[in-house]
Design an enzyme around this catalytic site. Sequence first.
Site, PDB file in Angstrom:
ATOM      1  N   CYS A   1       0.674  -0.959  -0.031  1.00 24.03           N
ATOM      2  CA  CYS A   1       0.038  -0.134  -0.003  1.00 24.03           C
ATOM      3  C   CYS A   1       1.004   1.616   0.142  1.00 24.03           C
ATOM      4  CB  CYS A   1      -0.728   0.163   1.254  1.00 24.03           C
ATOM      5  SG  CYS A   1      -0.019   0.249   2.641  1.00 24.03           S
TER       6      CYS A   1
ATOM      7  N   GLU B   1     -17.325 -13.910  23.252  1.00 23.50           N
ATOM      8  CA  GLU B   1     -17.021 -13.046  24.340  1.00 23.50           C
ATOM      9  C   GLU B   1     -16.182 -12.993  25.541  1.00 23.50           C
ATOM     10  OE1 GLU B   1     -21.162 -10.168  22.805  1.00 23.50           O
ATOM     11  OE2 GLU B   1     -21.104 -12.190  23.624  1.00 23.50           O
TER      12      GLU B   1
END
Length: 1284
Positions: free
Chosen positions: A49, A1176
């Site tokens: 990038c 979670e």
Amino acid sequence: MLLSFLRKNLRLTGTKYGCGGGGCGACTVMVSRYDPQTKNINHWSVNACLLPVCQLHGAAVTTVEGIGSTKTKLHPVQERIAKAHGSQCGFCTPGMVMSMYTLLRNNPQPTMEDVTEGLAGNLCRCTGYRPIVDGYRTFCESENCCQLNGSTCNMSNGNENGSVEPIENGQPELFSKGDLLPLDPTQDLIFPPELMRLAEVKDQTTQRFCGERMTWISPGSLNELLQLKADYPQAPLVMGNTNIGCVLANQAKPNKLQWSVCVGAGCSMSFLKSVLERSINDFPPESTHMFRTLLQQIKLVGGQQIRNVAVSATHFSTQIFITDGRRRVPIDKDFFLGFAKTVLKPDEIVLSVFIPASRPNEIVHAFRHAPRKESALATVNAGMRVWFNENSNVVKEISIYYGGVGATILSAERACQQIVGRPWEEATLSDVYSTLVDEIKLGPSAPGGKVDFRRSLTLSLFFKFNLLCVLCVQNVLEGQSAQDPVGRPMMHRTALSQATGEAVYCDDLPQTDGELFLVIVTSSRPHAKITHIDFSEALKLPGVVDVITAKDIPGKRFRTFTGYDEELLAEDEVTCVGQMVCAVVAESKAHAKRGAAAVKISYEDLQDRIFTVEEAIEKESFFLPRRQIERGDVEKGLREAEQVYEGEIRIGGQEHFYLETQSFLVIPIGEEKEMKVYLSTQHPAFTQEAVAETLGIPSNRVSCHVKRLGGAFGGKVTKTAILASITAVAASKTGRPVRCVLERGEDMLITGGRHPVWGKYKVGFMKDGRITAADFQYYANAGNVVDESVLVAEKILLHLDNAYNIPNLRGRSAACKTNLPSNTAFRGFGVPQCMLVVESMIDDVALKLGRLPEEIREINMYKEVSLTHYKMEFDPENLVRCWNECMKKADFRQRRQAIDIFNQQNQFKKRGIAIVPIKYGIGFAEAFLNQAAALVHIYKDGSVLVSHGGTEMGQGIHTKVQQVASRELNIPTSLIHISETSTQCVPNTCPSAASFGTDANGMAVKDACQILYNRLEPIRKKNPKGTWQNWIITAFLEKISLSATGYYRGHDLDMDWEKQEGKPYAYFTYAVGCSEVELDCLTGEYRTLRTDIVVDIGRSINPSIDIGQIEGAFMQGLGLYTMEELKFSPSGVLYTRGPSQYKIPSFCDVPLKFNVYLLAGSSNPHAIYSSKGIGEPTVFLGSSVFFAIKDAVTAARKDAGLTGPFQLNSPATPERACLACATHFTQMVYESYSNPFVLFESKYRLNKYLIKINVVRNILINTYHLIVITEIYTKYKQNIICFR
């Protein structure tokens, strides 16, 4: 850039876009060049990038597709990360693979230090890093290579030898090392011979590349470069492109000049690193201080990919000379004139960097403090050099330089003058500290904030230099079928495809004919009326096709959440910076971005802006309903308590930072208004409904398709549906396919994150540690729209008790409406914030009583069958077992004693340890969300296609569902395929969230498979010795349906808030985590030495996936509680919009010892195969590191004469930890304010705020610590109106 060229032009989509700034490593590729002088081929890992394609003339680029694939042959690097379970969502995996591949091309037998250094520039949000390192540890030359610095493997799971703790009943280790492909360097790709011949050409020709708006010129000689610089004086000179800078240089080779080193200014930092390493071995030891210091700093600057391209001349300044052939310029206090401004003349070009060796009796050190140890911009850095007289401690010369405390490098000249000619002893240095306090000033509004902390660091770092100088001067189940995969560690079903880059994510889909790109235009004001949107100039730009506004929406222009409407595109008013106003559609992304920049929005500012929860409370700005829950009589419990204490804590927000940003491709079919939506979402049915309502068409015209997600963590539900709807409007209006992929900064600005929470509590307790009553108040900063904030506030109250049986308990919560971007669901859904407040209360009770926190936790823990505060019965037996097991596995009591001894013997380094439990409810309190459906097809060849409503985002739901189908149909997993999650196959699905995805969808698939298996029973009885394929063919010929739908109704859960009772959860997952840290009290930096986790997950369907989820969640929690910090400007602008400003945990943050144990002998009748949801719960166990830091700070405060409770807000950044330690240097900074009120007065207007002074305390406002003392009130009370 190379990234867009690979993905769009060459369709090599294995290289991913993660951040666009070189901070995450998802786009890593290997660049190779031939050196005609040494006849060697050099390989570098680089960020695609950041690398301009024009810069690659003569280079070979290797992507993940080029080293192996599932269609031909895997490379061992790809195979090992997959088999070691190091790929979950898989979005970061190609980058990890290429970093490791490049390392092996340069060094086929690396050490573990090489591996961790090579991977340091790559981020992962899912795994917790341990399985990645486990997989790549197998490339090390020796089994003991990872025993660095005398310690065992830095990331082991279970036993110290790196083996895995048996899961249950002698289950095997998580992956087998015996069948791994061997590494054979002779089979790697060769360097193209034509590029070697090209490199041998001595006279290099000028390369010129002309684009639409820019021309790139690569000169072939120095003279030509000088001429170009004269012709184009404003053109930037680019070398590494990690930052467009003011220098360019040739690749001069290193020279040793009089025990010094001179390198070409264009040499990369990696090249400089190798030169310094060789020089340290070649030079006399006394001459290498400078080299060692620079080498230490190089390792901390960026990741390997950045160092491979960043040039040395733009990144170092300590005692280096720069030569341009005519003059030599010392880099000293006069070199830098201001930010990015130097004494270099416009027509000068830097050619080389001269690094002098250190002299006898000369000591050189550099210090760097950053939010994260590696790959992070420094908060404060320092370079210090002292030269002593021979055989003496009298100082001949000294230099002290600081960075990060001014617009440019600051030289502490007055302090240096005080030292020269004096002996290096305590009396001298004591004067220096006082001088430094006066010499290094930072105003309260200094850029970057953290004023007191940065000033304190200048003293602490000098003290560290002093210590170094002093040292130098002195010197599975029984009987289970072997074919049954349930309960066995099975590799993620698409891990190999993810490792080879073949796995397809949304933006990897090929460009379709006529495709357009959409870019969102967002508000630049926090609260204002929109008076006009002018996009006339945008429409004039080349490539721009249209601009989409609210007026273009044919159907509903809003989405409704919990009774509140949220506009898709703002029409009349904006309520935060980053609110979506319109969208530009163009032929390409570049054209769309230019068009978006040309849109002009006129505003009329509104004054009633709210940014903090305090402002929301003052103005009663809340999203209703506000919830309350209570058991017992809290007031009576407080009255009867022997002691009562009131406290508070603030928990900052957290960015999801999924590696794959929000991505969409909407294709209009062109018939009957049909739309195909390809996207990355956790809830396809919700998006289908949103798109249909937005376009004003039935849901049966919209089909949503989700192949996989590159991470989500709760952040790809609500805003995803809105963004998909906007993209669909553009596709509908233009009649052409439209793609929208948010850039990292856009994603962070628009989508919100975890709710910041202010928790307050009042607790009554007895002298024996029993808590009799507790009253909690939670305020969550919801942002500008409701999103899921009311539900988050409710879940906070439902987990109010955590693991503790407090007889009188009350909680109130509120979702505050502010003018910040709205926050949303995030892994844990409010529970990590809730429980940190509860555990902080436990800590404060312990400090008030002078007891250990673990004692207070154990005294108050649930121990027998009990009722929660909402009257749900449960048995805490496994909670207690987890606690006892963790205490034993962690050797807690012996380590607590060892830590006490360590702290007594060390003044500026302290260790702390903490152990915390969790009781986490699994399932949705809204009963309808617990249902699931599935569709299973059996084809005539015996292969099986399974479709279900869950989405694969790295949690392994497809793999577990495959295991379920394998068991129920009694066939190998190789016959089972899961293609995608589609609303065409399974309608009306529920979100993949709340750790309930496998519970629900697994049961639905089980139901469908059982239906099919029962249909085949007559066939099996007729031919009991037949094969699966024989049975299927026979069933088809006998006209037996080989397709079935399965359905799971789910648990009937509910919560009655009026009665304050209910059964909102199907069951509880229990876990306990213990962590030990070592804290540097001078800087606040810490290292997690060890973490032990014991988790009750019932009977695991796939232990390798579950352990990966536990470790990944823990590391995400570690980031939440210790380092991840969102920062906003005073006008509500988000500053932290990428990995360069926002730091998530990296390889260097993983505990040195990381042990995960699954509780044996556990079962759960409420979920499939007795398993439990695990995605979670263990996020909160990251708080064990937070409380271990607080424990270490407590020890430091004890040395400073401070005892009792104190407030340490989350995240416990080095700044907060350092200031809380209250060292002598911190106190010196505080005492330097002769009038503390001046600090307050310069930042806040007196006529607007009221100061409420009732105690002597430190008050934190944003990043400013204000010392408010009672004398201020008496002196200024006539001017003081309000304080917040």
